[in-house]
Design a protein around this motif. Structure first.
Motif, PDB file in Angstrom:
ATOM      1  N   VAL A  79       0.835  -1.199   0.000  1.00  0.00           N
ATOM      2  CA  VAL A  79       0.000   0.000   0.000  1.00  0.00           C
ATOM      3  C   VAL A  79       0.871   1.250   0.000  1.00  0.00           C
ATOM      4  O   VAL A  79       0.566   2.222  -0.692  1.00  0.00           O
ATOM      5  CB  VAL A  79      -0.955  -0.012   1.220  1.00  0.00           C
ATOM      6  CG1 VAL A  79      -1.730   1.286   1.308  1.00  0.00           C
ATOM      7  CG2 VAL A  79      -1.908  -1.192   1.130  1.00  0.00           C
ATOM      8  N   GLN A  80       1.964   1.213   0.759  1.00  0.00           N
ATOM      9  CA  GLN A  80       2.866   2.364   0.797  1.00  0.00           C
ATOM     10  C   GLN A  80       3.490   2.610  -0.578  1.00  0.00           C
ATOM     11  O   GLN A  80       3.653   3.754  -0.989  1.00  0.00           O
ATOM     12  CB  GLN A  80       3.976   2.136   1.832  1.00  0.00           C
ATOM     13  CG  GLN A  80       3.486   2.201   3.254  1.00  0.00           C
ATOM     14  CD  GLN A  80       3.137   3.619   3.690  1.00  0.00           C
ATOM     15  OE1 GLN A  80       2.769   4.469   2.899  1.00  0.00           O
ATOM     16  NE2 GLN A  80       3.230   3.859   4.978  1.00  0.00           N
ATOM     17  N   THR A  81       3.813   1.542  -1.290  1.00  0.00           N
ATOM     18  CA  THR A  81       4.401   1.682  -2.617  1.00  0.00           C
ATOM     19  C   THR A  81       3.424   2.336  -3.576  1.00  0.00           C
ATOM     20  O   THR A  81       3.801   3.213  -4.360  1.00  0.00           O
ATOM     21  CB  THR A  81       4.817   0.295  -3.158  1.00  0.00           C
ATOM     22  OG1 THR A  81       5.681  -0.334  -2.210  1.00  0.00           O
ATOM     23  CG2 THR A  81       5.519   0.418  -4.475  1.00  0.00           C
ATOM     24  N   LYS A  82       2.162   1.924  -3.516  1.00  0.00           N
ATOM     25  CA  LYS A  82       1.138   2.528  -4.372  1.00  0.00           C
ATOM     26  C   LYS A  82       0.964   4.005  -4.044  1.00  0.00           C
ATOM     27  O   LYS A  82       0.820   4.835  -4.945  1.00  0.00           O
ATOM     28  CB  LYS A  82      -0.193   1.783  -4.217  1.00  0.00           C
ATOM     29  CG  LYS A  82      -0.195   0.405  -4.835  1.00  0.00           C
ATOM     30  CD  LYS A  82      -1.469  -0.325  -4.515  1.00  0.00           C
ATOM     31  CE  LYS A  82      -2.477  -0.156  -5.607  1.00  0.00           C
ATOM     32  NZ  LYS A  82      -3.690  -0.966  -5.382  1.00  0.00           N
ATOM     33  N   LYS A  83       0.989   4.328  -2.771  1.00  0.00           N
ATOM     34  CA  LYS A  83       0.806   5.711  -2.347  1.00  0.00           C
ATOM     35  C   LYS A  83       1.985   6.572  -2.824  1.00  0.00           C
ATOM     36  O   LYS A  83       1.785   7.676  -3.330  1.00  0.00           O
ATOM     37  CB  LYS A  83       0.692   5.778  -0.827  1.00  0.00           C
ATOM     38  CG  LYS A  83       0.252   7.132  -0.319  1.00  0.00           C
ATOM     39  CD  LYS A  83       0.167   7.169   1.189  1.00  0.00           C
ATOM     40  CE  LYS A  83      -1.054   6.444   1.658  1.00  0.00           C
ATOM     41  NZ  LYS A  83      -1.276   6.597   3.113  1.00  0.00           N
ATOM     42  N   ILE A  84       3.187   6.060  -2.700  1.00  0.00           N
ATOM     43  CA  ILE A  84       4.366   6.799  -3.143  1.00  0.00           C
ATOM     44  C   ILE A  84       4.334   6.980  -4.663  1.00  0.00           C
ATOM     45  O   ILE A  84       4.622   8.063  -5.177  1.00  0.00           O
ATOM     46  CB  ILE A  84       5.657   6.082  -2.690  1.00  0.00           C
ATOM     47  CG1 ILE A  84       5.796   6.189  -1.172  1.00  0.00           C
ATOM     48  CG2 ILE A  84       6.879   6.669  -3.380  1.00  0.00           C
ATOM     49  CD1 ILE A  84       6.894   5.335  -0.583  1.00  0.00           C
ATOM     50  N   TYR A 113       1.907   9.707  -5.564  1.00  0.00           N
ATOM     51  CA  TYR A 113       2.465  11.031  -5.292  1.00  0.00           C
ATOM     52  C   TYR A 113       3.485  11.428  -6.354  1.00  0.00           C
ATOM     53  O   TYR A 113       3.516  12.571  -6.806  1.00  0.00           O
ATOM     54  CB  TYR A 113       3.108  11.087  -3.905  1.00  0.00           C
ATOM     55  CG  TYR A 113       2.108  11.122  -2.768  1.00  0.00           C
ATOM     56  CD1 TYR A 113       0.987  11.933  -2.827  1.00  0.00           C
ATOM     57  CD2 TYR A 113       2.297  10.343  -1.633  1.00  0.00           C
ATOM     58  CE1 TYR A 113       0.073  11.959  -1.789  1.00  0.00           C
ATOM     59  CE2 TYR A 113       1.391  10.372  -0.599  1.00  0.00           C
ATOM     60  CZ  TYR A 113       0.280  11.181  -0.677  1.00  0.00           C
ATOM     61  OH  TYR A 113      -0.623  11.205   0.349  1.00  0.00           O
TER      62      TYR A 113
END
Length: 54
Positions: free
Chosen positions: A2-7, A10
């Motif tokens: 999920v963090q990878t998708k969010k980054i 951005y």
């Protein structure tokens, strides 16, 4: 994950904003080409469906 998708989201947003700010005319051209492509695809689908019905 999920963090990878969010980054990634951005990074894409920053790139789009950078492109619009540094070259607004080119960005407008790209948007116009995109909308023309979508319009052409929708028109082709409409013509196909019309011929399918006839």
């Amino acid at each position: 994950m999920v963090q990878t998708k969010k980054i990634a989201l951005y990074v894409v947003a920053v790139f789009i904003l950078y492109t619009i700010i540094t070259s607004p005319a080119r960005a407008a051209d790209l948007v116009q080409v995109g909308f023309e492509g979508i319009s052409s695809a929708a028109q082709s689908v409409g013509e196909f469906m019309t011929e399918l019905v006839n």
